[in-house]
Design a protein around this motif. Structure first.
Motif, PDB file in Angstrom:
ATOM      1  N   ALA A 103       0.923  -1.295   0.088  1.00 19.96           N
ATOM      2  CA  ALA A 103      -0.051   0.087   0.130  1.00 19.96           C
ATOM      3  C   ALA A 103       0.952   1.210   0.111  1.00 19.96           C
ATOM      4  O   ALA A 103       0.579   2.195  -0.250  1.00 19.96           O
ATOM      5  N   GLY A 104       2.201   1.034   0.230  1.00 18.59           N
ATOM      6  CA  GLY A 104       2.984   2.264   0.297  1.00 18.59           C
ATOM      7  C   GLY A 104       4.201   2.388  -0.571  1.00 18.59           C
ATOM      8  O   GLY A 104       5.072   3.464  -0.504  1.00 18.59           O
ATOM      9  N   CYS A 105       4.106   1.355  -1.399  1.00 18.31           N
ATOM     10  CA  CYS A 105       5.200   1.295  -2.497  1.00 18.31           C
ATOM     11  C   CYS A 105       4.768   1.317  -3.908  1.00 18.31           C
ATOM     12  O   CYS A 105       3.924   0.785  -4.023  1.00 18.31           O
ATOM     13  N   VAL A 106       5.656   1.654  -4.805  1.00 18.47           N
ATOM     14  CA  VAL A 106       5.125   1.965  -6.295  1.00 18.47           C
ATOM     15  C   VAL A 106       5.381   0.480  -6.707  1.00 18.47           C
ATOM     16  O   VAL A 106       6.251  -0.160  -6.658  1.00 18.47           O
ATOM     17  N   ARG A 136      -1.735   8.648   4.894  1.00 15.57           N
ATOM     18  CA  ARG A 136      -3.036   7.913   5.174  1.00 15.57           C
ATOM     19  C   ARG A 136      -2.929   6.632   5.575  1.00 15.57           C
ATOM     20  O   ARG A 136      -3.726   6.113   6.412  1.00 15.57           O
ATOM     21  N   GLY A 137      -2.421   6.047   4.823  1.00 11.00           N
ATOM     22  CA  GLY A 137      -1.894   4.473   5.035  1.00 11.00           C
ATOM     23  C   GLY A 137      -1.645   4.141   6.615  1.00 11.00           C
ATOM     24  O   GLY A 137      -2.086   3.272   7.046  1.00 11.00           O
ATOM     25  N   LEU A 138      -0.311   4.938   6.661  1.00 10.95           N
ATOM     26  CA  LEU A 138       0.042   4.864   8.141  1.00 10.95           C
ATOM     27  C   LEU A 138      -0.761   5.070   9.153  1.00 10.95           C
ATOM     28  O   LEU A 138      -1.042   4.593  10.336  1.00 10.95           O
ATOM     29  N   LEU A 139      -1.601   5.908   9.154  1.00 13.96           N
ATOM     30  CA  LEU A 139      -2.716   6.376  10.299  1.00 13.96           C
ATOM     31  C   LEU A 139      -3.607   5.320  10.382  1.00 13.96           C
ATOM     32  O   LEU A 139      -4.023   5.094  11.424  1.00 13.96           O
ATOM     33  N   ASP A 140      -4.310   4.848   8.909  1.00 10.91           N
ATOM     34  CA  ASP A 140      -4.944   3.806   9.261  1.00 10.91           C
ATOM     35  C   ASP A 140      -4.396   2.394   9.936  1.00 10.91           C
ATOM     36  O   ASP A 140      -5.027   1.918  10.657  1.00 10.91           O
ATOM     37  N   LEU A 141      -3.248   2.360   9.593  1.00 14.84           N
ATOM     38  CA  LEU A 141      -2.706   1.080  10.311  1.00 14.84           C
ATOM     39  C   LEU A 141      -2.446   1.373  11.813  1.00 14.84           C
ATOM     40  O   LEU A 141      -2.843   0.474  12.519  1.00 14.84           O
ATOM     41  N   ALA A 142      -1.999   2.665  12.118  1.00 14.01           N
ATOM     42  CA  ALA A 142      -1.897   3.111  13.531  1.00 14.01           C
ATOM     43  C   ALA A 142      -3.400   2.731  14.289  1.00 14.01           C
ATOM     44  O   ALA A 142      -3.362   2.352  15.220  1.00 14.01           O
ATOM     45  N   VAL A 143      -4.216   3.357  13.509  1.00 15.60           N
ATOM     46  CA  VAL A 143      -5.649   3.150  14.438  1.00 15.60           C
ATOM     47  C   VAL A 143      -5.971   2.053  14.691  1.00 15.60           C
ATOM     48  O   VAL A 143      -6.609   1.417  15.611  1.00 15.60           O
ATOM     49  N   ASP A 144      -5.837   0.988  13.586  1.00 19.94           N
ATOM     50  CA  ASP A 144      -6.212  -0.568  13.770  1.00 19.94           C
ATOM     51  C   ASP A 144      -5.331  -1.135  14.671  1.00 19.94           C
ATOM     52  O   ASP A 144      -5.981  -1.730  15.420  1.00 19.94           O
TER      53      ASP A 144
END
Length: 451
Positions: free
Chosen positions: A320-323, A409-417
């Motif tokens: 989700a975070g790499c090309v 946003r992907g990092l924040l979604d992961l952190a919340v989860d």
């Protein structure tokens, strides 16, 4: 005037404890009938030979910082099963004045340059290191730069700063507040620990010629207060388990509160991934991720072999975070005894991490910290406390540095989860763009700072 530029408060009859004598062996004393017993009294630290900074009682949040909690942000008044820092108080610290900053499971400090975002995390990390027993001079080598600019020295040329926090846990909210003298000599001149409306520990510098403070802690036995000297370069709260016998109800209350604060503070890991150090192959070692994440490949080698489920989840997050498509994260052992990590591309040639951009490397390193725990991070583990009773807090200054909006946003979604189960929390700083994105995300507490 006190060391931080505020008017010095004269000692009043309702101060928590009577004036202490010169430091000596631990003794039990009874306070006068008029003594205040809780933070509501807001009494100053007992006077020394000259003004000292007042250790403030916990205060209500001020307008300088506003928080936008999500559905799972903030403590919500609920009892925390695991000790966790839920509030920072920067009463007089660098550019902060009377700032009370809430901390939820996932917290972002947002604001323009110069608003004190990094300074806020600096204060958190300093308290964490004090809780771990580090000496003051190692934590604040630049203490004079942390004194508020407008703070004028007193007649003895002394200036300082004040910080504090609240740690929630099984004992309810416990408040710790410190007054630190930065000039002319670095030392803790006042400390107060309060919980359940009672002052549990209070220290004050009595004799500037001694390298100790006079401490008084709650006993609640036949003699309600015990007094003894403590070093002026260490956190007194962290020393209480070594000094309090735990024989009376009051002593047990003091020990429980002190241990909660120490566990909450020590359960922190500062992560600042440095892409320039993450590209070269690294030798195998103990597999614990360092602050700069330069040994990322070594840690991935460990998770690949020892934590396959966690490693598989990391591989999914990496995509989700790499090309480009990512089907896995592998580690190659090289002939010279080193290892390097590569992204698997599903039948296509692998991509070594050395070929990734700075943002991709920072994203991978931060994601890995969220998916691991104290056993995989290069931090001081609290071996005497079961992992199930600990809540690790990751400190990430410049969380979104080098990241695009999708990665942040992907990092924040992961952190919340990850934070939902209470084992891992995140406190970071971010720019205006990421702050705006986070405000709309349930589970993220955004604290807006102003210069």
């Amino acid at each position: 005037m006190d060391l931080t530029g505020r008017p010095a408060l004269a000692r009043t009859p309702d101060a928590p404890f009577p004036a202490a004598s010169a430091p000596g062996p631990a003794t039990a004393v009874a306070p006068p009938a008029s003594a205040a017993t809780g933070p509501a009294a807001d009494a100053p630290v007992p006077a020394q030979a000259g003004p000292v900074p007042r250790v403030p009682a916990p205060a209500a949040p001020v307008a300088a910082a506003s928080a936008s909690p999500g559905r799972r942000g903030g403590s919500g008044g609920q009892l925390h099963a695991r000790p966790a820092v839920t509030e920072l108080r920067l009463s007089a610290f660098a550019g902060h004045r009377s700032a009370v900053l809430p901390l939820g499971p996932v917290t972002l400090f947002a604001g323009p340059s110069g608003s004190g975002k990094s300074t806020t995390l600096r204060a958190y990390e300093a308290l964490a290191r004090l809780g771990a027993g580090d000496p003051l001079e190692e934590i604040f080598p630049d203490a004079a730069d942390l004194v508020p600019e407008r703070a004028r020295p007193d007649a003895q040329g002394r200036r300082g700063f004040r910080i504090g926090c609240t740690v929630d846990g099984p004992e309810g909210p416990v408040h710790l507040d410190l007054a630190v003298q930065a000039e002319p000599e670095l030392r803790i001149v006042g400390e107060r620990l309060t919980g359940r409306g009672r002052t549990l520990l209070s220290t004050a510098l009595r004799d500037p010629g001694r390298s100790s403070v006079q401490a008084e802690w709650h006993t609640a036995g036949t003699t309600p207060v015990t007094r003894a000297p403590l070093p002026d370069d260490l956190l007194g709260t962290a020393l209480l388990p070594l000094r309090v016998a735990g024989k009376t109800k009051g002593q047990l209350e003091v020990l429980a509160a002190a241990e909660q604060v120490v566990i909450g503070l020590r359960s922190a890991f500062s992560c600042d991934p440095r892409p320039e150090g993450m590209r070269a192959p690294v030798p195998l070692g103990e597999g614990r991720l360092r602050r700069g994440c330069d040994n990322l490949a070594e840690v991935l080698h460990r998770t690949h072999n020892d934590c396959p489920r966690r490693h598989q989840r990391f591989a999914a997050v990496a995509g989700a975070g790499c090309v480009g498509a990512v089907t896995g994260v592998a580690v190659q052992e090289l002939p010279e005894g080193t290892v390097r990590a590569v992204l698997e591309r599903g039948g296509r040639p692998v991509t070594p991490l050395s070929r990734l951009g700075d943002g991709e490397l920072r994203y991978l390193a931060l994601a890995l910290t969220l998916l691991t725990g104290p056993g995989v991070l290069a931090m001081d583990r609290i071996a005497e406390v079961p992992d199930a009773m600990q809540s690790l807090t990751l400190l990430a200054d410049g969380l979104d540095r080098g990241l695009d909006e999708r990665q942040a946003r992907g990092l924040l979604d992961l952190a919340v989860d990850i934070a939902a189960d209470g084992h891992i929390r995140l406190a970071g700083t971010a720019g205006a763009r990421t702050g705006a994105t986070a405000r709309a995300m349930p589970g993220v507490t955004v604290v807006d700072l102003e210069p």
